[in-house]
Design an enzyme around this catalytic site. Structure first.
Site, PDB file in Angstrom:
ATOM      1  N   HIS A 189       0.826  -1.213   0.000  1.00 34.88           N
ATOM      2  CA  HIS A 189       0.000   0.000   0.000  1.00 34.88           C
ATOM      3  C   HIS A 189       0.857   1.259   0.000  1.00 34.88           C
ATOM      4  CE1 HIS A 189      -3.320   2.694   1.493  1.00 34.88           C
ATOM      5  NE2 HIS A 189      -2.270   3.342   1.976  1.00 34.88           N
ATOM      6  N   GLU A 190       1.810   1.326   0.926  1.00 37.23           N
ATOM      7  CA  GLU A 190       2.602   2.551   1.040  1.00 37.23           C
ATOM      8  C   GLU A 190       3.531   2.752  -0.150  1.00 37.23           C
ATOM      9  OE1 GLU A 190       2.165   5.021   2.984  1.00 37.23           O
ATOM     10  OE2 GLU A 190       0.547   4.007   4.042  1.00 37.23           O
ATOM     11  N   HIS A 193       1.858   4.438  -3.036  1.00 33.56           N
ATOM     12  CA  HIS A 193       1.779   5.907  -3.052  1.00 33.56           C
ATOM     13  C   HIS A 193       2.926   6.469  -3.890  1.00 33.56           C
ATOM     14  CE1 HIS A 193      -1.612   6.636  -0.505  1.00 33.56           C
ATOM     15  NE2 HIS A 193      -1.109   5.966   0.519  1.00 33.56           N
ATOM     16  N   TYR A 204      -3.964  14.768  -3.130  1.00 35.61           N
ATOM     17  CA  TYR A 204      -4.383  14.071  -1.919  1.00 35.61           C
ATOM     18  C   TYR A 204      -5.448  14.857  -1.151  1.00 35.61           C
ATOM     19  CZ  TYR A 204      -3.616  10.593   1.762  1.00 35.61           C
ATOM     20  OH  TYR A 204      -3.746   9.564   2.662  1.00 35.61           O
ATOM     21  N   GLU A 213      -5.657   6.876  -2.168  1.00 32.55           N
ATOM     22  CA  GLU A 213      -5.676   5.850  -1.123  1.00 32.55           C
ATOM     23  C   GLU A 213      -6.166   4.510  -1.669  1.00 32.55           C
ATOM     24  OE1 GLU A 213      -4.833   5.326   2.083  1.00 32.55           O
ATOM     25  OE2 GLU A 213      -3.696   7.176   1.946  1.00 32.55           O
ATOM     26  N   ASP A 290      -9.882  14.623   7.497  1.00 36.36           N
ATOM     27  CA  ASP A 290      -9.130  13.623   6.731  1.00 36.36           C
ATOM     28  C   ASP A 290      -8.995  14.051   5.268  1.00 36.36           C
ATOM     29  OD1 ASP A 290      -7.768  11.213   6.223  1.00 36.36           O
ATOM     30  OD2 ASP A 290      -9.628  10.141   5.755  1.00 36.36           O
ATOM     31  N   HIS A 295      -9.265   8.615   3.553  1.00 35.67           N
ATOM     32  CA  HIS A 295      -9.191   7.245   4.077  1.00 35.67           C
ATOM     33  C   HIS A 295     -10.579   6.638   4.265  1.00 35.67           C
ATOM     34  CE1 HIS A 295      -5.172   8.696   5.438  1.00 35.67           C
ATOM     35  NE2 HIS A 295      -4.823   7.447   5.201  1.00 35.67           N
TER      36      HIS A 295
END
Length: 374
Positions: A189-190, A193, A204, A213, A290, A295
């Site tokens: 996932h990270e 990015h 974002y 995301e 957020d 998210h």
């Protein structure tokens, strides 16, 4: 309206804010510090993400950018005979915050005695392999970008993040969160990015941020499914499974199969993700909201990917995965793309790859209709 830069982290800020109110002083301090670090590194990540890469035309100067690109194209192109291979390095911050820290395992080095080091190393490799073997991509930037990770970042750090140049993993507070290298989908996932950073560059905030995301959840889920050799029907479609300790009433941070059901805990609250536009949350475009629910509303495109993958059966990275990858990397998405724009891009990508009226095109189109985007 000016939007403050935001940091792409695996744990949503609403969970951290809930923990910051804990009566357990250790938990509260860990969450508060994680939130402070999150704000501090936001600007650094944005600066790194916007820094021109070698060979990328720079603003200003005598020579126009388009001419720079043509002149540099030949000299900077990788030799055709060069064999692509991962270039991994894992560092240990030793509970400090200086990055990248001490190098503890490089490419082709044997396993470490530190489990977190090995998990990070293997997760970097699994993500690189997905991109290379399935999508013919040489690392995040398609130019062999080295994959750098730091483990044991800070003390009781409740998060993992991509800072624009490298991966960073906390060890968790040991009460609600365990080590952030424990879930291979978190690593995928990270790193994803970074993939988005080098391709569509989705802003974002709001729906484009939720897509940012969601793309990371999609890549992370495919990394996990591919490593487990699971079909779409066999997969659990959970993001962050294994991050919560037994203290938490929950199984993961998110569920792509059933958004809104990943956790329901007295301290953390209930998973707020919607599964369709019927429950879309229109939130403030700032940190308190957020960044427009990046998210939270990501549950909608997440569920669309799940539904398309299950409809097509087989392995997600071989069926609908290439469609999402094509949409992300084709260079036609605006950076502020909303759900409709991305959905249309995936339908076009399915048609281009598999043909008009193909089962893939129909499954993708129907999935977006199921979540009420169309």
């Amino acid at each position: 309206m000016s939007i403050s830069p935001a940091l792409c982290t695996i744990v949503p800020p609403h969970i951290l804010r809930a923990l910051a109110q804990s009566s357990d002083e250790r938990v509260a301090r860990a969450a508060q510090r994680t939130l402070r670090v999150r704000v501090t590194i936001t600007g650094m990540r944005e600066a790194r993400a916007n820094r021109p890469r070698p060979g990328q035309p720079r603003a200003g100067g005598l020579i126009p950018p388009d001419l720079q690109a043509r002149v540099e194209e030949t000299s900077l192109r990788r030799p055709a005979s060069l064999t692509a291979a991962p270039k991994r390095s894992v560092h240990d911050a030793q509970q400090g915050t200086t990055l990248p820290g001490t190098l503890v395992r490089g490419e082709a080095d044997g396993p470490s005695s530190d489990e977190s080091v090995n998990e990070a190393y293997d997760g970097l490799g699994a993500t690189w392999s997905l991109l290379h073997d399935e999508f013919s991509r040489d690392s995040l930037d398609d130019e062999g970008l080295p994959l750098i990770a730091t483990v044991h970042y800070d003390r009781n750090f409740d998060n993992a993040y991509w800072d624009g140049e490298q991966m960073v993993f906390g060890d968790g507070d040991g009460v609600y969160f365990s080590s952030f290298t424990d879930s291979i989908d978190v690593i995928g996932h990270e790193l994803a990015h970074g993939l988005t950073q080098y391709t569509a560059g989705l802003v974002y905030v709001g729906q484009s941020g939720a897509l940012n995301e969601s793309v990371s959840d999609v890549i992370g889920s495919m990394v996990k499914q591919r490593e487990r050799n699971e079909t779409a029907a066999q997969a659990d479609w959970l993001i962050g499974e294994g991050l919560f300790t037994d203290k938490v009433q929950g199984i993961a941070l998110r569920s792509m199969k059933a958004p809104g059901t990943a956790y329901d805990d007295p301290k953390l609250g209930k998973d707020p993700q919607p599964a369709s536009m019927d429950d879309y949350q229109d939130l403030p475009h700032d940190d308190s909201g957020d960044n427009g629910g990046v998210h939270i509303n990501s549950g909608i495109p997440n569920h669309a990917f799940y539904r398309a993958a299950v409809a097509l059966d087989g392995n997600s990275w071989e069926t609908v995965g290439p469609v999402w990858y094509d949409a992300l990397t084709a260079g036609r998405l605006p950076k502020d793309a909303d759900f409709v724009a991305f959905a249309q891009a995936t339908v076009k990508a399915a048609s281009a790859r598999y043909g008009d009226g193909s089962a893939q095109e129909q499954a993708v189109d129907q999935a977006w209709r199921d979540v009420k985007v169309f």
